[in-house]
Write a protein that holds these residues in place. Structure first.
Motif, mmCIF file in Angstrom:
data_model
loop_
_atom_site.group_PDB
_atom_site.id
_atom_site.type_symbol
_atom_site.label_atom_id
_atom_site.label_comp_id
_atom_site.label_asym_id
_atom_site.label_seq_id
_atom_site.Cartn_x
_atom_site.Cartn_y
_atom_site.Cartn_z
ATOM 1 N N VAL A 35 0.834 -1.201 0.000
ATOM 2 C CA VAL A 35 0.000 0.000 0.000
ATOM 3 C C VAL A 35 0.866 1.249 0.000
ATOM 4 O O VAL A 35 0.641 2.198 -0.754
ATOM 5 N N GLU A 36 1.911 1.263 0.861
ATOM 6 C CA GLU A 36 2.781 2.429 0.963
ATOM 7 C C GLU A 36 3.530 2.680 -0.345
ATOM 8 O O GLU A 36 3.744 3.827 -0.740
ATOM 9 N N ASN A 37 3.926 1.612 -1.027
ATOM 10 C CA ASN A 37 4.674 1.763 -2.266
ATOM 11 C C ASN A 37 3.802 2.224 -3.429
ATOM 12 O O ASN A 37 4.311 2.555 -4.492
ATOM 13 N N ASN A 38 2.486 2.196 -3.244
ATOM 14 C CA ASN A 38 1.577 2.644 -4.298
ATOM 15 C C ASN A 38 0.835 3.923 -3.912
ATOM 16 O O ASN A 38 -0.062 4.361 -4.625
ATOM 17 N N GLU A 39 1.233 4.510 -2.806
ATOM 18 C CA GLU A 39 0.617 5.758 -2.338
ATOM 19 C C GLU A 39 1.581 6.921 -2.583
ATOM 20 O O GLU A 39 2.704 6.919 -2.089
ATOM 21 N N ILE A 40 1.151 7.886 -3.374
ATOM 22 C CA ILE A 40 2.000 9.026 -3.701
ATOM 23 C C ILE A 40 2.086 9.972 -2.499
ATOM 24 O O ILE A 40 1.078 10.476 -2.014
ATOM 25 N N LYS A 41 3.300 10.212 -2.021
ATOM 26 C CA LYS A 41 3.500 11.116 -0.894
ATOM 27 C C LYS A 41 3.724 12.556 -1.348
ATOM 28 O O LYS A 41 3.421 13.500 -0.629
ATOM 29 N N PHE A 42 4.280 12.702 -2.548
ATOM 30 C CA PHE A 42 4.564 14.048 -3.059
ATOM 31 C C PHE A 42 4.615 14.006 -4.576
ATOM 32 O O PHE A 42 5.253 13.130 -5.156
ATOM 33 N N LYS A 43 3.920 14.926 -5.206
ATOM 34 C CA LYS A 43 3.907 15.012 -6.674
ATOM 35 C C LYS A 43 4.575 16.316 -7.098
ATOM 36 O O LYS A 43 4.231 17.391 -6.609
ATOM 37 N N LEU A 44 5.521 16.204 -8.001
ATOM 38 C CA LEU A 44 6.231 17.382 -8.488
ATOM 39 C C LEU A 44 6.072 17.485 -10.002
ATOM 40 O O LEU A 44 6.393 16.545 -10.732
ATOM 41 N N LYS A 45 5.574 18.614 -10.457
ATOM 42 C CA LYS A 45 5.397 18.857 -11.888
ATOM 43 C C LYS A 45 6.096 20.165 -12.239
ATOM 44 O O LYS A 45 5.580 21.247 -11.938
ATOM 45 N N PRO A 46 7.276 20.098 -12.839
ATOM 46 C CA PRO A 46 8.010 21.323 -13.208
ATOM 47 C C PRO A 46 7.180 22.194 -14.144
ATOM 48 O O PRO A 46 6.440 21.694 -14.982
ATOM 49 N N LYS A 47 7.325 23.502 -13.975
ATOM 50 C CA LYS A 47 6.570 24.441 -14.789
ATOM 51 C C LYS A 47 7.455 25.019 -15.891
ATOM 52 O O LYS A 47 8.601 25.377 -15.657
ATOM 53 N N PHE A 48 6.898 25.101 -17.079
ATOM 54 C CA PHE A 48 7.623 25.682 -18.208
ATOM 55 C C PHE A 48 7.667 27.189 -18.008
ATOM 56 O O PHE A 48 6.671 27.892 -18.187
ATOM 57 N N ASN A 49 8.830 27.694 -17.630
ATOM 58 C CA ASN A 49 9.001 29.121 -17.367
ATOM 59 C C ASN A 49 9.367 29.823 -18.672
ATOM 60 O O ASN A 49 10.510 29.752 -19.135
ATOM 61 N N ILE A 50 8.385 30.490 -19.287
ATOM 62 C CA ILE A 50 8.576 31.069 -20.622
ATOM 63 C C ILE A 50 9.702 32.112 -20.668
ATOM 64 O O ILE A 50 10.565 32.041 -21.550
ATOM 65 N N PRO A 51 9.743 33.096 -19.751
ATOM 66 C CA PRO A 51 10.838 34.090 -19.831
ATOM 67 C C PRO A 51 12.216 33.445 -19.723
ATOM 68 O O PRO A 51 13.133 33.804 -20.470
ATOM 69 N N TYR A 52 12.376 32.495 -18.794
ATOM 70 C CA TYR A 52 13.673 31.836 -18.615
ATOM 71 C C TYR A 52 14.048 31.029 -19.853
ATOM 72 O O TYR A 52 15.183 31.095 -20.327
#
Length: 209
Positions: A35-52
């Motif tokens: 159960v623990e191995n299939n439970e997401i503790k943190f989701k990170l989605k990088p953002k496309f920073n247009i100016p950078y």
């Protein structure tokens, strides 16, 4: 039934692994681990920073232009004789910038990093579907860095190195799983805060030796 430590096959009645001696998980403990191995503790989605991204891509395009001018010494004469060739050159550079921005934006839209109890999973659905995972027990260190331009836009890079990592080598420019070189995650907003979360999850999910 297989040993959780070395993967050796065990009988259903065995309490210890016949090869490494690791104690077998009880039924409730095994279910809890699944159960623990299939439970997401943190989701990170990088953002496309247009100016950078525009700053870095335009800078790269200008560098390519300078290199081409140095290589083709008669290019300046060609521009002077045929002004239209200069406009064509500028047009090609602008087209390169637009295509590069479009493709990178499409890739960032599909990038996703899911941190579980004992592993991080990387997903990229751009063009070809790609999914990979990295067990925390193979992580050597987690670092964070910001170059001068990233600091201007409040973004940064989180790097997760494995035991086989060189510590500074990256074969691809995007935020991708780097195989044996770990994971480089670019364009992370509030990078200090995100770095601390990632490091804590990995530290908690790394088995003690």
């Amino acid at each position: 039934m297989f040993c959780k430590n070395c993967g050796t096959e065990m009988s259903d009645t065995a309490k210890f692994c016949p090869k490494c001696g690791t104690q077998r998980l009880g039924e409730q403990e095994a279910k809890k681990e699944i159960v623990e191995n299939n439970e997401i503790k943190f989701k990170l989605k990088p953002k496309f920073n247009i100016p950078y991204k525009m700053l870095t891509i335009i800078g790269r395009a200008i560098l390519y232009m300078i290199l081409i001018c140095c290589w083709l010494t008669d290019l300046y004469e060609l521009w002077a004789i045929y002004p239209m060739t200069f406009l064509i050159t500028i047009g090609i550079m602008i087209l390169y910038i637009i295509i590069k921005l479009t493709f990178e934006k499409m890739q960032y839209d599909d990038l996703e990093y899911n941190f579980y109890t004992t592993k991080v999973e990387y997903k990229d659905g751009f063009l070809n579907k790609e999914e990979k995972e990295l067990k925390y027990k193979y992580v050597r260190e987690v670092t964070m860095n910001q170059n001068i331009f990233e600091r201007l836009f409040n973004i940064g890079t989180v790097k997760i190195f494995t035991n086989a990592s060189s510590g500074g080598y990256s074969t691809r420019r995007h935020n991708n799983m780097q195989g044996k070189n770990g994971i480089y995650i670019h364009c992370v907003e509030n990078v200090k805060e995100q770095y601390e979360k990632i490091k804590q999850i990995i530290d908690e999910g790394t088995p003690e030796e």
